[in-house]
Design a protein around this motif. Structure first.
Motif, PDB file in Angstrom:
ATOM      1  N   ALA A 237       0.832  -1.207   0.000  1.00  0.00           N
ATOM      2  CA  ALA A 237       0.000   0.000   0.000  1.00  0.00           C
ATOM      3  C   ALA A 237       0.865   1.255   0.000  1.00  0.00           C
ATOM      4  O   ALA A 237       0.581   2.213  -0.728  1.00  0.00           O
ATOM      5  N   ILE A 238       1.930   1.251   0.780  1.00  0.00           N
ATOM      6  CA  ILE A 238       2.823   2.418   0.799  1.00  0.00           C
ATOM      7  C   ILE A 238       3.523   2.572  -0.546  1.00  0.00           C
ATOM      8  O   ILE A 238       3.648   3.689  -1.082  1.00  0.00           O
ATOM      9  N   PHE A 239       3.962   1.465  -1.130  1.00  0.00           N
ATOM     10  CA  PHE A 239       4.632   1.536  -2.431  1.00  0.00           C
ATOM     11  C   PHE A 239       3.676   2.029  -3.517  1.00  0.00           C
ATOM     12  O   PHE A 239       4.071   2.823  -4.380  1.00  0.00           O
ATOM     13  N   ALA A 240       2.439   1.584  -3.490  1.00  0.00           N
ATOM     14  CA  ALA A 240       1.458   2.050  -4.476  1.00  0.00           C
ATOM     15  C   ALA A 240       1.223   3.555  -4.324  1.00  0.00           C
ATOM     16  O   ALA A 240       1.148   4.288  -5.320  1.00  0.00           O
ATOM     17  N   GLY A 241       1.120   4.032  -3.084  1.00  0.00           N
ATOM     18  CA  GLY A 241       0.972   5.477  -2.855  1.00  0.00           C
ATOM     19  C   GLY A 241       2.180   6.249  -3.349  1.00  0.00           C
ATOM     20  O   GLY A 241       2.040   7.320  -3.954  1.00  0.00           O
ATOM     21  N   PHE A 242       3.368   5.694  -3.115  1.00  0.00           N
ATOM     22  CA  PHE A 242       4.589   6.337  -3.590  1.00  0.00           C
ATOM     23  C   PHE A 242       4.593   6.446  -5.110  1.00  0.00           C
ATOM     24  O   PHE A 242       4.904   7.508  -5.669  1.00  0.00           O
ATOM     25  N   MET A 243       4.255   5.360  -5.788  1.00  0.00           N
ATOM     26  CA  MET A 243       4.290   5.367  -7.257  1.00  0.00           C
ATOM     27  C   MET A 243       3.258   6.327  -7.833  1.00  0.00           C
ATOM     28  O   MET A 243       3.551   7.060  -8.790  1.00  0.00           O
ATOM     29  N   ILE A 244       2.059   6.333  -7.284  1.00  0.00           N
ATOM     30  CA  ILE A 244       1.031   7.258  -7.790  1.00  0.00           C
ATOM     31  C   ILE A 244       1.474   8.705  -7.558  1.00  0.00           C
ATOM     32  O   ILE A 244       1.350   9.553  -8.457  1.00  0.00           O
ATOM     33  N   GLY A 245       1.997   8.997  -6.368  1.00  0.00           N
ATOM     34  CA  GLY A 245       2.463  10.355  -6.079  1.00  0.00           C
ATOM     35  C   GLY A 245       3.630  10.760  -6.956  1.00  0.00           C
ATOM     36  O   GLY A 245       3.684  11.894  -7.455  1.00  0.00           O
ATOM     37  N   TYR A 246       4.555   9.848  -7.171  1.00  0.00           N
ATOM     38  CA  TYR A 246       5.707  10.145  -8.025  1.00  0.00           C
ATOM     39  C   TYR A 246       5.269  10.420  -9.461  1.00  0.00           C
ATOM     40  O   TYR A 246       5.717  11.388 -10.086  1.00  0.00           O
ATOM     41  N   LEU A 247       4.405   9.574  -9.986  1.00  0.00           N
ATOM     42  CA  LEU A 247       3.937   9.779 -11.363  1.00  0.00           C
ATOM     43  C   LEU A 247       3.122  11.060 -11.490  1.00  0.00           C
ATOM     44  O   LEU A 247       3.225  11.775 -12.507  1.00  0.00           O
ATOM     45  N   LEU A 248       2.315  11.373 -10.491  1.00  0.00           N
ATOM     46  CA  LEU A 248       1.553  12.622 -10.518  1.00  0.00           C
ATOM     47  C   LEU A 248       2.497  13.815 -10.525  1.00  0.00           C
ATOM     48  O   LEU A 248       2.313  14.753 -11.314  1.00  0.00           O
ATOM     49  N   ASP A 249       3.505  13.801  -9.675  1.00  0.00           N
ATOM     50  CA  ASP A 249       4.478  14.896  -9.640  1.00  0.00           C
ATOM     51  C   ASP A 249       5.271  14.981 -10.932  1.00  0.00           C
ATOM     52  O   ASP A 249       5.565  16.070 -11.419  1.00  0.00           O
ATOM     53  N   ARG A 250       5.590  13.856 -11.494  1.00  0.00           N
ATOM     54  CA  ARG A 250       6.398  13.822 -12.710  1.00  0.00           C
ATOM     55  C   ARG A 250       5.648  14.414 -13.909  1.00  0.00           C
ATOM     56  O   ARG A 250       6.203  15.200 -14.669  1.00  0.00           O
ATOM     57  N   PHE A 251       4.378  14.026 -14.062  1.00  0.00           N
ATOM     58  CA  PHE A 251       3.630  14.461 -15.239  1.00  0.00           C
ATOM     59  C   PHE A 251       2.854  15.756 -15.020  1.00  0.00           C
ATOM     60  O   PHE A 251       2.621  16.502 -15.957  1.00  0.00           O
ATOM     61  N   ALA A 252       2.453  16.054 -13.805  1.00  0.00           N
ATOM     62  CA  ALA A 252       1.704  17.282 -13.547  1.00  0.00           C
ATOM     63  C   ALA A 252       2.605  18.416 -13.073  1.00  0.00           C
ATOM     64  O   ALA A 252       2.186  19.572 -13.084  1.00  0.00           O
ATOM     65  N   GLY A 253       3.808  18.092 -12.641  1.00  0.00           N
ATOM     66  CA  GLY A 253       4.743  19.111 -12.193  1.00  0.00           C
ATOM     67  C   GLY A 253       4.324  19.775 -10.894  1.00  0.00           C
ATOM     68  O   GLY A 253       4.519  20.969 -10.707  1.00  0.00           O
TER      69      GLY A 253
END
Length: 113
Positions: free
Chosen positions: A57-73
């Motif tokens: 669950a923590i890893f899934a949250g990390f990946m979603i947050g990372y991808l959101l930051d990466r593509f949305a800036g």
């Protein structure tokens, strides 16, 4: 002569009973060890399951947050928010698995009754 044979048979019977008694005690202790070993394995597998659910669950949250930051800036904010959401989801999953929190279906059934 007959009494000697009876005494000999009686002595053999007592010796065999004592040997069988010791073998039965060994068998009972072996069964207890097997049962304890099975319980330990079951508890270990439950612990591994709970820890893997929490970490996933923590890893899934990390990946979603990372991808959101990466593509949305959005900077680190998406990562921070989704790691916290992943942590909360992991804690909730562990509590549900242990039985401290009811499953959503169970709550709906209780409310409907």
């Amino acid at each position: 002569m007959a009494e000697d044979g009876q005494d000999d048979l009686e002595a053999r019977r007592k010796r065999l009973e004592s040997e069988l008694g010791s073998l039965r005690k060994d068998e009972v202790s072996e069964q207890a060890k097997t049962a304890a070993s099975a319980k330990n394995r079951k508890e270990m597998s439950k612990g591994l399951k709970l820890s893997s659910e929490f970490m996933a669950a923590i890893f899934a949250g990390f990946m979603i947050g990372y991808l959101l930051d990466r593509f949305a800036g959005t900077g680190p904010w998406g990562l921070i928010v989704f790691i916290l959401l992943g942590f909360c989801a992991g804690v909730l999953n562990v509590l549900r698995s242990v039985g401290y929190v009811a499953e959503p279906e169970d709550r709906l059934k209780k409310d409907g009754e």
